[in-house]
Design an enzyme around this catalytic site. Sequence first.
Site, mmCIF file in Angstrom:
data_model
loop_
_atom_site.group_PDB
_atom_site.id
_atom_site.type_symbol
_atom_site.label_atom_id
_atom_site.label_comp_id
_atom_site.label_asym_id
_atom_site.label_seq_id
_atom_site.Cartn_x
_atom_site.Cartn_y
_atom_site.Cartn_z
ATOM 1 N N ASP A 172 -10.550 17.382 22.960
ATOM 2 C CA ASP A 172 -10.035 15.892 22.445
ATOM 3 C C ASP A 172 -8.893 15.599 23.615
ATOM 4 O OD1 ASP A 172 -10.830 15.359 20.039
ATOM 5 O OD2 ASP A 172 -10.105 17.318 19.105
ATOM 6 N N GLN A 173 -8.134 16.533 24.054
ATOM 7 C CA GLN A 173 -7.114 16.347 25.014
ATOM 8 C C GLN A 173 -7.662 15.529 26.346
ATOM 9 O OE1 GLN A 173 -3.425 18.847 24.566
ATOM 10 N NE2 GLN A 173 -4.934 19.897 23.111
#
Length: 407
Positions: A172-173
């Site tokens: 996600d990051q």
Amino acid sequence: MPQALEGLKVLDFTQLLQGPYATQMLGDLGADVIKIEKPGSGDIYRKLTFFNEWIGGDESLCFLPCNRNKRSLALDLKSPEAADVIQRLAREADIVVENFRPGVMDRLGYGYEALHKLNPRLIYCSATGWGPDGPYRDRPGQDLLVQGLAGVVMASGQRSHGPVAVGTALSDQLGALHIVYSVLAALYYREKTGHGQRIEVNLLQSVLAYCMQDFFTVHNGGRSFERPDSGIAHPGNGAPFGIYRTADGYLSIAMNPWPKVVEALGEPDLLRYDDQQVLFDQRDEVFHAIEAVTVTRTTAEWLDIMLALDLWVAPVNEQKDVADDPQVRHLHAFREIEHPKAGRLRVTDIPFRMSETPGDIRRPPPLIGEHSREILEECGLSPEQIDALYEKGTVTTEALTPSPSQP
């Protein structure tokens, strides 16, 4: 001082982590981020939290870290009245970011083609798990699933204990960072040409790109990585690269000349391993030989010894202790903000410095629809039109202390 993205308007249709973290980064640099949320429930992340613990009654430990510097508009996107609001916002917006499954925004009438007709300068970024098309198009995309498919977990952990996921939401990051840098590139292109464009980012390719060294080696070196059976920190490296137990904790030792490591350890017989191929082939044996020595002193004692020899070493901190690390304190990497329900919060600060246009934390994470009325006023809706939207439930505002005058 001015901010780098001041004057830009972002329509944020994202939820969970990938999209919200990206739009928070844009907000940190001065963009006006309008978070479009579902009335009543809001972002899915508002209902998920770590340890099943909440702050301020019902504020999520997962939602709060990635939604500062935003205003929230609680709007029912399926209602007929929402179309006028979204169209008004899109005409004035610079950037749209959404992370619904492929096709959802098109079915709602807010896909790229529809909004591009209203605003040809619009930069429209769609973020998905697996990409906008292909055999996995309709599968749910999530961080752990992507780490597994991309091979990350198979490169982590010890051989005898099976693969290990990275202990943070890596996919996600990384996806968020790819959203931001592609959007910034599109903004630069628009400044030169006046044209917006469509951007498509996915978690899978974000992680594959992050693993570029590993895949380059696999595809061009003709050899796959195999996890070691010790604490060697990367399957492609030999000793001493790893995490070692000390008398009171752990110590990271990176790539270092082996004779200098032996000198620091004070064990001259370890020079028998002084060959790069041996340090790889016998890395598990070497690891345990090193750790048999490191456990005899504290982490601080080893740091004093090894840093005096200019070795690449560092302490291994518990997360609860990181904020007290001298370098972390010096960098002011954490700061405190005030939230209307959760109270005083410690958050990670903007992770870089800009001499002329520094970022800032101007707003705490919003309540659901906290800014609905002011955003609609900015869109040009009259008080009567806004009241009508509230009465129909198309728009809502979460109130801290409901009163008779609260819509």
